[in-house]
Design an enzyme around this catalytic site. Structure first.
Site, mmCIF file in Angstrom:
data_model
loop_
_atom_site.group_PDB
_atom_site.id
_atom_site.type_symbol
_atom_site.label_atom_id
_atom_site.label_comp_id
_atom_site.label_asym_id
_atom_site.label_seq_id
_atom_site.Cartn_x
_atom_site.Cartn_y
_atom_site.Cartn_z
ATOM 1 N N ARG A 133 -43.535 -11.277 52.829
ATOM 2 C CA ARG A 133 -44.500 -11.418 53.533
ATOM 3 C C ARG A 133 -45.765 -11.166 54.477
ATOM 4 N NH1 ARG A 133 -39.138 -11.308 55.232
ATOM 5 N NH2 ARG A 133 -37.954 -14.016 55.446
ATOM 6 N N LYS B 275 -37.656 -9.907 58.657
ATOM 7 C CA LYS B 275 -36.985 -10.593 59.960
ATOM 8 C C LYS B 275 -36.362 -9.779 60.397
ATOM 9 C CE LYS B 275 -39.261 -14.641 59.102
ATOM 10 N NZ LYS B 275 -39.142 -16.397 59.313
ATOM 11 N N HIS C 198 -49.031 -16.936 52.845
ATOM 12 C CA HIS C 198 -47.995 -17.174 53.149
ATOM 13 C C HIS C 198 -47.657 -18.463 51.375
ATOM 14 C CE1 HIS C 198 -44.455 -17.007 55.309
ATOM 15 N NE2 HIS C 198 -43.914 -18.152 54.704
ATOM 16 N N ARG D 135 -46.808 -16.790 48.719
ATOM 17 C CA ARG D 135 -44.986 -16.682 48.656
ATOM 18 C C ARG D 135 -45.015 -17.864 47.826
ATOM 19 N NH1 ARG D 135 -40.591 -13.760 51.445
ATOM 20 N NH2 ARG D 135 -39.222 -14.835 52.617
ATOM 21 N N HIS E 288 -34.137 -14.228 52.307
ATOM 22 C CA HIS E 288 -33.766 -15.271 52.705
ATOM 23 C C HIS E 288 -32.463 -15.343 53.831
ATOM 24 C CE1 HIS E 288 -37.249 -18.091 51.936
ATOM 25 N NE2 HIS E 288 -37.273 -17.650 52.346
ATOM 26 N N TYR F 156 -37.054 -24.871 47.681
ATOM 27 C CA TYR F 156 -38.649 -25.160 46.641
ATOM 28 C C TYR F 156 -38.018 -25.663 45.214
ATOM 29 C CZ TYR F 156 -40.564 -20.806 49.106
ATOM 30 O OH TYR F 156 -40.962 -20.070 50.029
#
Length: 302
Positions: free
Chosen positions: A146, A170, A241, A244, A267, A276
């Site tokens: 990110r 995150k 992004h 990414r 994730h 995806y």
């Protein structure tokens, strides 16, 4: 003038429910439209029927309102009439059987492999900043990090003898991301020849990517670098992004396991990564339609 029942409901949201000012303002706009719609139909909020609600929802769709906005308006009506029913002002809510419209899933924008090659293959200035910019773009596409993770990288996070980056994502969760090939070469060149020229004496800075003053590069500057590189190949408003997303899509198309992609992207839930597979299927259909001689309807007049 706003219906007093609506005014009281908005006050309830703000004071008793503690809803944000943005939410209250958005609901106020939606309910004002509802009141105007009912006025045109010759009825009021306390006598509205399920048919009125359905007609209102249809009018929003016909007016070209986005599905997400229609869904918010429906939520505003449902909450409003729950409030009125609880207060005893209506016997039952006309929205009791109203189903919120489904907001279509937005697939992430991705570059084609050819576009990614063109983006990273263009000439960058032979300057410390040019070497930095190339390295950042290579890492965004080559490692799938990110924008916030990229600018947070320190020199100590580059573990070249193991071919990986230590990334903090995150929730301050740390993960290891592989780096190899062109991305690794670009980072090595930047570390050896570019970054030393950006370091400023008397200002120790452990950040990997530095600005012209020797400090940590900001996300805003990174976004500007990516957008400028996109314009170089004719793509407006290119976003970090997107690189990414392109990384994940091209990995999947290349045969990578979805769980591996999930781990690299950081994730927490595999369902986030599964989007995806939709992108890949869309790409597969495009390739099929472009390549197969019998993929299109025959022209009757041919």
């Amino acid at each position: 003038m706003l219906d007093p029942n609506v005014s009281e409901y908005l006050s309830y949201l703000a004071v008793e429910r503690g809803s944000s000012s943005l939410t209250v303002s958005a609901y106020a706009r939606d309910l004002k439209k509802w009141c105007a719609f009912l006025d045109e139909r010759g009825t009021g909020v306390l006598s509205a029927t399920r048919e009125d609600v359905g007609a209102f929802e249809a009018s929003l769709v016909d007016a070209g309102m986005a599905a997400s906005s229609v869904k918010r308006a429906a939520s505003a009506l449902k909450g409003f009439y729950r409030f009125l029913a609880r207060e005893g002002r209506v016997e039952s809510s006309p929205c009791s059987t109203l189903t919120l419209p489904k907001v279509p899933e937005r697939l992430p924008d991705v570059l084609s492999v050819a576009q990614a090659e063109e983006l990273l293959g263009q000439e960058f200035p032979a300057t410390p900043a040019g070497m930095r910019d190339r390295a950042m773009l290579e890492v965004l596409y080559g490692c799938g990090v990110r924008a916030s993770e990229l600018v947070a990288l320190d020199v100590a996070d580059v573990i070249l003898d193991e071919g990986c980056l230590r990334v903090v994502g995150k929730g301050d969760k740390e993960r290891v991301v592989p780096i190899s090939g062109m991305a690794e070469r670009a980072v090595v060149a930047y570390l050896q020849e570019g970054r030393p020229e950006l370091v400023r004496s008397g200002r120790p800075e452990g950040a990997l990517f530095l600005n012209a003053r020797g400090g940590r590069l900001s996300r805003q500057t990174l976004h500007a670098v990516v957008a400028r590189a996109g314009l170089g190949i004719g793509i407006a408003n290119l976003h970090p992004h997107t690189l990414r997303h392109s990384f994940a899509t091209h990995m999947l198309e290349g045969g990578a396991d979805l769980r591996v992609i999930q781990d690299i992207l950081g994730h927490a839930d595999i369902s986030t990564t599964q989007i995806y597979t939709h992108v890949s299927r869309a790409h597969m259909r495009e390739e099929y339609l472009a390549a197969h001689p019998r993929a299109h309807e025959a022209n009757p007049g041919a």
